[in-house]
Design an enzyme around this catalytic site. Structure first.
Site, mmCIF file in Angstrom:
data_model
loop_
_atom_site.group_PDB
_atom_site.id
_atom_site.type_symbol
_atom_site.label_atom_id
_atom_site.label_comp_id
_atom_site.label_asym_id
_atom_site.label_seq_id
_atom_site.Cartn_x
_atom_site.Cartn_y
_atom_site.Cartn_z
ATOM 1 N N LYS A 1 0.846 -1.209 0.000
ATOM 2 C CA LYS A 1 0.000 0.000 0.000
ATOM 3 C C LYS A 1 0.875 1.251 0.000
ATOM 4 C CE LYS A 1 -4.191 -1.850 0.467
ATOM 5 N NZ LYS A 1 -5.327 -1.707 -0.374
ATOM 6 N N LYS B 1 -3.073 -8.799 -7.412
ATOM 7 C CA LYS B 1 -4.289 -9.260 -6.778
ATOM 8 C C LYS B 1 -5.448 -8.378 -7.266
ATOM 9 C CE LYS B 1 -5.650 -7.731 -2.616
ATOM 10 N NZ LYS B 1 -7.104 -7.545 -2.657
ATOM 11 N N LYS C 1 -9.983 -3.460 -5.129
ATOM 12 C CA LYS C 1 -10.857 -2.321 -5.402
ATOM 13 C C LYS C 1 -10.046 -1.127 -5.841
ATOM 14 C CE LYS C 1 -13.488 -3.445 -1.437
ATOM 15 N NZ LYS C 1 -12.530 -3.285 -0.352
HETATM 16 P P1 ATP Z 1 -8.438 -2.533 -1.202
HETATM 17 O O1 ATP Z 1 -7.805 -2.544 -2.567
HETATM 18 O O2 ATP Z 1 -9.046 -1.234 -0.839
HETATM 19 O O3 ATP Z 1 -7.519 -3.072 -0.119
HETATM 20 P P2 ATP Z 1 -9.616 -5.100 -1.498
HETATM 21 O O4 ATP Z 1 -10.146 -5.389 -2.847
HETATM 22 O O5 ATP Z 1 -8.289 -5.676 -1.136
HETATM 23 O O6 ATP Z 1 -9.663 -3.521 -1.299
HETATM 24 P P3 ATP Z 1 -10.641 -5.526 1.186
HETATM 25 O O7 ATP Z 1 -11.824 -4.760 1.657
HETATM 26 O O8 ATP Z 1 -9.297 -5.064 1.608
HETATM 27 O O9 ATP Z 1 -10.708 -5.598 -0.428
HETATM 28 O O10 ATP Z 1 -10.811 -7.061 1.584
HETATM 29 C C1 ATP Z 1 -12.053 -7.658 1.947
HETATM 30 C C2 ATP Z 1 -11.922 -9.175 1.950
HETATM 31 O O11 ATP Z 1 -11.776 -9.658 0.602
HETATM 32 C C3 ATP Z 1 -10.674 -9.690 2.707
HETATM 33 O O12 ATP Z 1 -11.028 -10.881 3.387
HETATM 34 C C4 ATP Z 1 -9.692 -9.991 1.613
HETATM 35 O O13 ATP Z 1 -8.750 -10.995 1.968
HETATM 36 C C5 ATP Z 1 -10.620 -10.481 0.500
HETATM 37 N N1 ATP Z 1 -10.015 -10.235 -0.818
HETATM 38 C C6 ATP Z 1 -9.676 -9.026 -1.331
HETATM 39 N N2 ATP Z 1 -9.173 -9.167 -2.567
HETATM 40 C C7 ATP Z 1 -9.173 -10.502 -2.840
HETATM 41 C C8 ATP Z 1 -8.773 -11.279 -3.974
HETATM 42 N N3 ATP Z 1 -8.268 -10.707 -5.052
HETATM 43 N N4 ATP Z 1 -8.924 -12.624 -3.928
HETATM 44 C C9 ATP Z 1 -9.454 -13.214 -2.823
HETATM 45 N N5 ATP Z 1 -9.844 -12.529 -1.710
HETATM 46 C C10 ATP Z 1 -9.721 -11.185 -1.721
HETATM 47 MG MG MG Z 2 -7.364 -5.088 0.703
#
Ligand code: ATP
Ligand code: MG
Length: 326
Positions: free
Chosen positions: A112, A192, A195
């Site tokens: 990050k 990965k 969002k």
């Molecule tokens: P950000 O980019 O803002 O960190 P994010 O897409 O990583 O957002 P989070 O809100 O941080 O989403 O994570 C919410 C849940 O979704 C967590 O349990 C995280 O491990 C899971 N998660 C996030 N991205 C993935 C992915 N690409 N594959 C599987 N699980 C995911």
């Molecule tokens: Mg995340």
């Protein structure tokens, strides 16, 4: 009495299939077995730059995605982190037992920090202490998460161990629950799905948008021409097939790719259809919930009040243990 857990997602944007297959699908299935608290963790979301005018909508979007995916407010508690101030209060206390070096070694912090080099704030570093507080307030015994959160969860256990050793047993060491879709790569095939990276298929994408995104998504980069055989095991789209396609179809695609009988475009067409079919009921329910925002807000407020009763109890116990007991 059922065992309890807390898990959540950040309102940093609309939820995507990584969130769904990595976490939320598991949450839905665990609702009968556990007493579940599902948080919209907005204090986590403000550790990266954002537009305050958009935040309320993002919070509602997150709640709507939970509900549309099958979180049942009759069975589980859906809460907003910032409505339960005990989260930040406990996080402060945990800060005082968490060595700086533990936070600095977190891969998510490094990631990050490189993505947000203009805004490396203390909250970004301290994220795992707040996450530990989220988990501990409800004495969670398990936490269903995606693979990217495993280092945070390991750190959470270390913090529990240190706190329990210093002040007496208080917090269970939570075990992870990771499912089949624990690490979904983005459409770029490298990072990965996140969002914040704009490489997602969102839960509210229409079939047209899903096709548009998949048609240009990165596949096995070694397969340069249509007649070259591919390697499905290193292809991101094949891993998506495993989540949404039927067993026979998966076998057919695997063989077809390995023998070059089918091309990437054929494979993508089938995937887009299956993905759209899988997401359709969620998208429809989302649209319906957007028409009933008052109900959604009531669910969040009511759930947060319920969560706060438990959180307050835990915080009282913690303050007593650490000698802040006036
Ligand atoms: P950000 O980019 O803002 O960190 P994010 O897409 O990583 O957002 P989070 O809100 O941080 O989403 O994570 C919410 C849940 O979704 C967590 O349990 C995280 O491990 C899971 N998660 C996030 N991205 C993935 C992915 N690409 N594959 C599987 N699980 C995911
Ligand atoms: Mg995340």
């Amino acid at each position: 009495m059922k065992e309890r857990f807390f898990s959540g997602a950040q309102p940093t944007g609309s939820l995507h299939i990584g969130n769904y297959f990595g976490a939320i699908k598991n949450w839905v299935q665990l609702q009968d077995k556990y007493e579940c608290i599902f948080g919209i963790v907005d204090y986590h979301a403000i550790t990266v730059s954002y537009d305050p005018k958009e935040m309320k909508n993002r919070i509602l979007d997150c709640a709507i995605s939970y509900l549309a995916s099958g979180i049942d407010p009759e069975k589980s508690t859906l809460m907003l982190q910032s409505l339960v101030p005990e989260h930040t209060e406990l996080a402060w206390i945990l800060n005082t037992v968490t060595p700086l070096a533990w936070l600095e070694r977190m891969p998510t912090f490094k990631e990050k920090a490189s993505q947000h080099s203009q805004n490396i704030n203390a909250g970004l570093l301290d994220y795992p202490a707040l996450m530990a507080a989220d988990i501990f307030l409800y004495k969670s015994v398990v936490v269903p998460v995606g693979e990217d959160q495993l280092p945070h969860l390991e750190l959470t256990r270390e913090i529990a161990r240190k706190f329990n050793k210093t002040f007496g047993y208080t917090f269970p060491e939570p075990k992870e629950i990771v499912g089949k879709g624990a690490r979904i790569l983005g459409l770029d095939g490298v990072n990965k799905m996140s969002k914040s990276l704009n490489n997602c298929i969102y839960l509210n994408d229409s079939p047209e948008v899903i096709w548009k995104k998949l048609s240009t998504a990165v596949t096995d980069t070694n397969r340069k021409r249509r007649r070259d055989p591919g390697n499905p095991e290193i292809c991101n789209l094949f891993s998506m097939h495993k989540l949404v396609s039927k067993k026979e179809e998966i076998e057919m695609i695997k063989k077809g790719c390995q023998t070059a009988e089918i091309g990437c475009l054929d494979c993508k067409k089938i995937l887009a259809e299956n993905m759209s079919r899988k997401l359709e009921p969620i998208r429809e329910k989302q649209n319906m919930l957007w028409e009933n925002l008052q109900d959604v807000e009531d669910i969040i407020r009511e759930g947060s009040n319920r969560a706060r009763i438990i959180a307050r109890q835990t915080l009282r116990e913690v303050k007593k243990k650490i000698g802040l007991d006036l």
